[in-house]
Design an enzyme around this catalytic site. Structure first.
Site, PDB file in Angstrom:
ATOM      1  N   ASP A  92      -7.881  -5.396  -0.494  1.00  0.00           N
ATOM      2  CA  ASP A  92      -8.315  -6.286  -1.587  1.00  0.00           C
ATOM      3  C   ASP A  92      -8.056  -7.755  -1.321  1.00  0.00           C
ATOM      4  O   ASP A  92      -8.666  -8.615  -1.952  1.00  0.00           O
ATOM      5  CB  ASP A  92      -7.618  -5.863  -2.889  1.00  0.00           C
ATOM      6  CG  ASP A  92      -8.123  -4.519  -3.357  1.00  0.00           C
ATOM      7  OD1 ASP A  92      -7.375  -3.533  -3.225  1.00  0.00           O
ATOM      8  OD2 ASP A  92      -9.281  -4.452  -3.794  1.00  0.00           O
ATOM      9  N   HIS A  96       0.851  -1.190   0.000  1.00  0.00           N
ATOM     10  CA  HIS A  96       0.000   0.000   0.000  1.00  0.00           C
ATOM     11  C   HIS A  96       0.885   1.237   0.000  1.00  0.00           C
ATOM     12  O   HIS A  96       1.944   1.230   0.614  1.00  0.00           O
ATOM     13  CB  HIS A  96      -0.908   0.022   1.237  1.00  0.00           C
ATOM     14  CG  HIS A  96      -2.088   0.917   1.071  1.00  0.00           C
ATOM     15  ND1 HIS A  96      -2.015   2.262   1.308  1.00  0.00           N
ATOM     16  CD2 HIS A  96      -3.347   0.659   0.659  1.00  0.00           C
ATOM     17  CE1 HIS A  96      -3.213   2.800   1.064  1.00  0.00           C
ATOM     18  NE2 HIS A  96      -4.023   1.868   0.662  1.00  0.00           N
TER      19      HIS A  96
HETATM   20  C1  SDX Z   1      -6.171  -0.071  -3.183  1.00  0.00           C
HETATM   21  O1  SDX Z   1      -4.440   4.378  -2.151  1.00  0.00           O
HETATM   22  C2  SDX Z   1      -5.422   3.760  -1.558  1.00  0.00           C
HETATM   23  O2  SDX Z   1      -5.863   4.120  -0.500  1.00  0.00           O
HETATM   24  C3  SDX Z   1      -5.976   2.588  -2.334  1.00  0.00           C
HETATM   25  C4  SDX Z   1      -6.969   1.702  -1.606  1.00  0.00           C
HETATM   26  C5  SDX Z   1      -8.279   2.439  -1.346  1.00  0.00           C
HETATM   27  O3  SDX Z   1      -8.988   2.070  -0.402  1.00  0.00           O
HETATM   28  O4  SDX Z   1      -8.636   3.302  -2.190  1.00  0.00           O
HETATM   29  O5  SDX Z   1      -6.418   1.288  -0.381  1.00  0.00           O
HETATM   30  C6  SDX Z   1      -7.340   0.483  -2.434  1.00  0.00           C
HETATM   31  O6  SDX Z   1      -5.950   0.298  -4.293  1.00  0.00           O
HETATM   32  C7  SDX Z   1      -5.283  -1.052  -2.480  1.00  0.00           C
HETATM   33  C8  SDX Z   1      -4.073  -1.486  -3.361  1.00  0.00           C
HETATM   34  C9  SDX Z   1      -4.564  -2.575  -4.325  1.00  0.00           C
HETATM   35  N1  SDX Z   1      -3.464  -2.940  -5.257  1.00  0.00           N
HETATM   36  C10 SDX Z   1      -2.834  -4.093  -5.181  1.00  0.00           C
HETATM   37  O7  SDX Z   1      -3.041  -4.947  -4.333  1.00  0.00           O
HETATM   38  C11 SDX Z   1      -1.806  -4.318  -6.296  1.00  0.00           C
HETATM   39  C12 SDX Z   1      -0.481  -4.843  -5.707  1.00  0.00           C
HETATM   40  N2  SDX Z   1       0.105  -3.773  -4.893  1.00  0.00           N
HETATM   41  C13 SDX Z   1       1.184  -3.036  -5.478  1.00  0.00           C
HETATM   42  O8  SDX Z   1       1.201  -2.913  -6.850  1.00  0.00           O
HETATM   43  C14 SDX Z   1       1.618  -1.831  -4.664  1.00  0.00           C
HETATM   44  O9  SDX Z   1       1.726  -2.231  -3.353  1.00  0.00           O
HETATM   45  C15 SDX Z   1       0.778  -0.561  -4.719  1.00  0.00           C
HETATM   46  C16 SDX Z   1       0.516  -0.130  -6.116  1.00  0.00           C
HETATM   47  C17 SDX Z   1      -0.525  -0.753  -4.013  1.00  0.00           C
HETATM   48  C18 SDX Z   1       1.557   0.529  -3.991  1.00  0.00           C
HETATM   49  O10 SDX Z   1       2.702   0.704  -4.707  1.00  0.00           O
HETATM   50  P1  SDX Z   1       3.841   1.778  -4.310  1.00  0.00           P
HETATM   51  O11 SDX Z   1       3.450   2.571  -3.115  1.00  0.00           O
HETATM   52  O12 SDX Z   1       4.182   2.531  -5.553  1.00  0.00           O
HETATM   53  O13 SDX Z   1       5.024   0.861  -3.820  1.00  0.00           O
HETATM   54  P2  SDX Z   1       6.157   0.324  -4.768  1.00  0.00           P
HETATM   55  O14 SDX Z   1       5.551  -0.195  -6.035  1.00  0.00           O
HETATM   56  O15 SDX Z   1       7.191   1.388  -4.864  1.00  0.00           O
HETATM   57  O16 SDX Z   1       6.726  -0.933  -3.968  1.00  0.00           O
HETATM   58  C19 SDX Z   1       7.629  -0.728  -2.883  1.00  0.00           C
HETATM   59  C20 SDX Z   1       8.353  -2.057  -2.717  1.00  0.00           C
HETATM   60  C21 SDX Z   1       8.915  -2.586  -4.027  1.00  0.00           C
HETATM   61  O17 SDX Z   1      10.025  -3.403  -3.673  1.00  0.00           O
HETATM   62  P3  SDX Z   1      11.431  -3.122  -4.385  1.00  0.00           P
HETATM   63  O18 SDX Z   1      11.163  -3.300  -5.866  1.00  0.00           O
HETATM   64  O19 SDX Z   1      11.763  -1.658  -4.015  1.00  0.00           O
HETATM   65  O20 SDX Z   1      12.340  -4.138  -3.786  1.00  0.00           O
HETATM   66  O21 SDX Z   1       7.442  -3.071  -2.288  1.00  0.00           O
HETATM   67  C22 SDX Z   1       7.339  -4.095  -3.286  1.00  0.00           C
HETATM   68  C23 SDX Z   1       7.865  -3.486  -4.567  1.00  0.00           C
HETATM   69  O22 SDX Z   1       8.396  -4.508  -5.395  1.00  0.00           O
HETATM   70  N3  SDX Z   1       5.933  -4.390  -3.429  1.00  0.00           N
HETATM   71  C24 SDX Z   1       5.439  -5.572  -3.804  1.00  0.00           C
HETATM   72  C25 SDX Z   1       4.049  -5.419  -3.776  1.00  0.00           C
HETATM   73  N4  SDX Z   1       3.736  -4.170  -3.397  1.00  0.00           N
HETATM   74  C26 SDX Z   1       4.911  -3.540  -3.187  1.00  0.00           C
HETATM   75  N5  SDX Z   1       6.043  -6.717  -4.158  1.00  0.00           N
HETATM   76  C27 SDX Z   1       5.227  -7.748  -4.492  1.00  0.00           C
HETATM   77  N6  SDX Z   1       3.883  -7.681  -4.473  1.00  0.00           N
HETATM   78  C28 SDX Z   1       3.262  -6.534  -4.117  1.00  0.00           C
HETATM   79  N7  SDX Z   1       1.935  -6.490  -4.110  1.00  0.00           N
END
Ligand code: SDX
Length: 378
Positions: A315, A264
């Site tokens: 989710d 998140h």
């Molecule tokens: C919602 O914003 C809100 O409030 C949204 C929400 C709402 O109520 O409206 O809460 C609802 O959208 C929840 C999120 C749903 N999405 C997912 O579940 C998709 C998977 N999640 C990711 O894609 C990610 O966590 C995000 C998009 C939600 C957040 O991404 P960020 O803040 O841009 O974080 P990032 O991509 O920079 O990741 C930081 C690190 C990375 O590691 P490194 O590459 O630096 O080593 O965390 C890792 C990422 O690889 N990481 C994940 C991951 N989420 C973050 N690795 C594997 N699986 C994941 N899901």
């Protein structure tokens, strides 16, 4: 051509404070979520979705008579205009429900009786109408794509139970009806998430409520945002058994794939909504006599935390919760919109009330000034 260096670009506007608001507070470090000062735990345990809608729009929990008046307004708006039903029948049955919802809400913006009015009262009426119409659109399209007639709502049913009734043609068991009501409460608002921000940007141009909500729906559809819950269920079905979970998830991580339902932008600990949805999923799984979807999700959760310190977001468990209720997977994200329409419209109303056009800058990194070469010389 010289340009004053602008402040450092923060990818994805991470950490940027883009508005002041009295609607929703998130403590990402402690994992706390408040709607108008009320903790999500209190609202999930003690309120109904209609009370939360009222709270988000008016800033106060309703009295008995105020709640009754809101229920009557919602009832009065659930029957879809004939133009919308005609439109739903025109669309291909295999169309994506989020595309259907986005298009139908846009069409409502053409026929809404107050479409051209932008007063606070007119916009509040539109918020209530859209909150009533969105579940009806989703249920009606699902019936139509199955070759069945849409089912009219039952006035005596509450908002959450009415959607399940319009979808299935029979009243749900009490656990499913309450579980769905709680799921709607949990998804109602979440500060400046991408779809809410998108709605506020549209409203900041003084465009209309339906255009702002259409922007928000298009934004919610994305798999990094509201589309994640459908991706979670697809993952669970591919895993299929608890025994296959370890190898499957380790494979995803090895391929650097994002695990849907985890991570998140704001929470640095467990999303406080996940706890309630984990419990709802288990209770529904026990009632269904098929705990495996909850068990697989629990295993995915253990591995994601062990391997990458990832926490579940809203989710992760909403997927199995809706699946246990017999809701089709491609309706999971539209269900997110059934709830979030309350938060979107509360933020849009707040934007209109103290508006300034939202227009950030970009850091230009393209070519400097170039001489124009006439076509014949190119
Ligand atoms: C919602 O914003 C809100 O409030 C949204 C929400 C709402 O109520 O409206 O809460 C609802 O959208 C929840 C999120 C749903 N999405 C997912 O579940 C998709 C998977 N999640 C990711 O894609 C990610 O966590 C995000 C998009 C939600 C957040 O991404 P960020 O803040 O841009 O974080 P990032 O991509 O920079 O990741 C930081 C690190 C990375 O590691 P490194 O590459 O630096 O080593 O965390 C890792 C990422 O690889 N990481 C994940 C991951 N989420 C973050 N690795 C594997 N699986 C994941 N899901």
């Amino acid at each position: 051509m010289t340009q004053e260096p602008r402040s450092q670009v923060l990818a994805g506007l991470e950490g940027v404070v883009a508005a002041t608001s009295t609607i929703c507070f998130i403590d990402g470090k402690e994992g706390r979520l408040l709607y108008r000062g009320y903790d999500i735990a209190d609202l999930a345990e003690k309120a109904t979705f209609e009370e939360v809608c009222y709270l988000l729009w008016y800033g106060e929990l309703p009295t008995g008579s105020q709640l009754q008046a809101l229920r009557e307004q919602l009832n009065a708006s659930r029957a879809l205009p004939e133009e919308i039903l005609t439109l739903l029948r025109l669309f291909p049955k295999e169309a994506a429900p989020m595309d259907i919802l986005r298009t139908a809400v846009s069409a409502l913006g053409v026929i809404d009786p107050q479409a051209s009015e932008n007063s606070a009262e007119a916009n509040l009426n539109k918020a209530i109408r859209l909150t009533a119409q969105i579940p009806a659109i989703i249920a009606a399209f699902d019936r139509i794509r199955r070759g069945e007639e849409p089912i009219p709502p039952k006035e005596e049913l509450a908002h959450a139970a009415n959607f399940l009734y319009m979808l299935k043609g029979k009243e749900s068991d009490p656990l499913s009806a309450r579980a769905f009501d709680v799921a709607l409460i949990l998804h109602a608002d979440h500060e400046l998430n991408a779809s809410t921000f998108s709605g506020r940007v549209t409203a900041s141009t003084l465009s209309d409520m339906h255009s702002a909500v259409t922007s928000a729906i298009g934004t919610l559809k994305g798999p990094l945002h509201g589309g994640a819950n459908e991706q979670v269920m697809k993952m669970l079905l591919e895993i299929a058994t608890p025994e296959r979970t370890e190898a499957y998830v380790m494979g995803m991580l090895a391929q650097k794939r994002r695990i849907p339902g985890f991570g998140h932008r704001v929470y640095r600990t467990e999303d406080p909504r996940a706890k309630f949805l984990r419990r709802l999923s288990r209770d529904l799984g026990e009632q269904a006599g098929e705990l495996k979807w909850w068990e697989i999700t629990r295993k995915v959760e253990e591995i994601a935390f062990r391997e990458k310190g990832l926490y579940p977001n809203v989710d992760l468990y909403s997927a199995s919760t809706y699946f246990y209720m017999g809701i089709p997977m491609d309706l999971f994200t539209p269900i997110f919109a059934i709830s979030r329409i309350s938060g979107w419209t509360a933020h849009i109303l707040e934007q209109y009330a103290d508006n300034r056009l939202i227009r950030p800058l970009s850091e230009y990194v393209g070519p400097t000034r170039r001489e124009f070469i006439p076509l014949e010389q190119r």
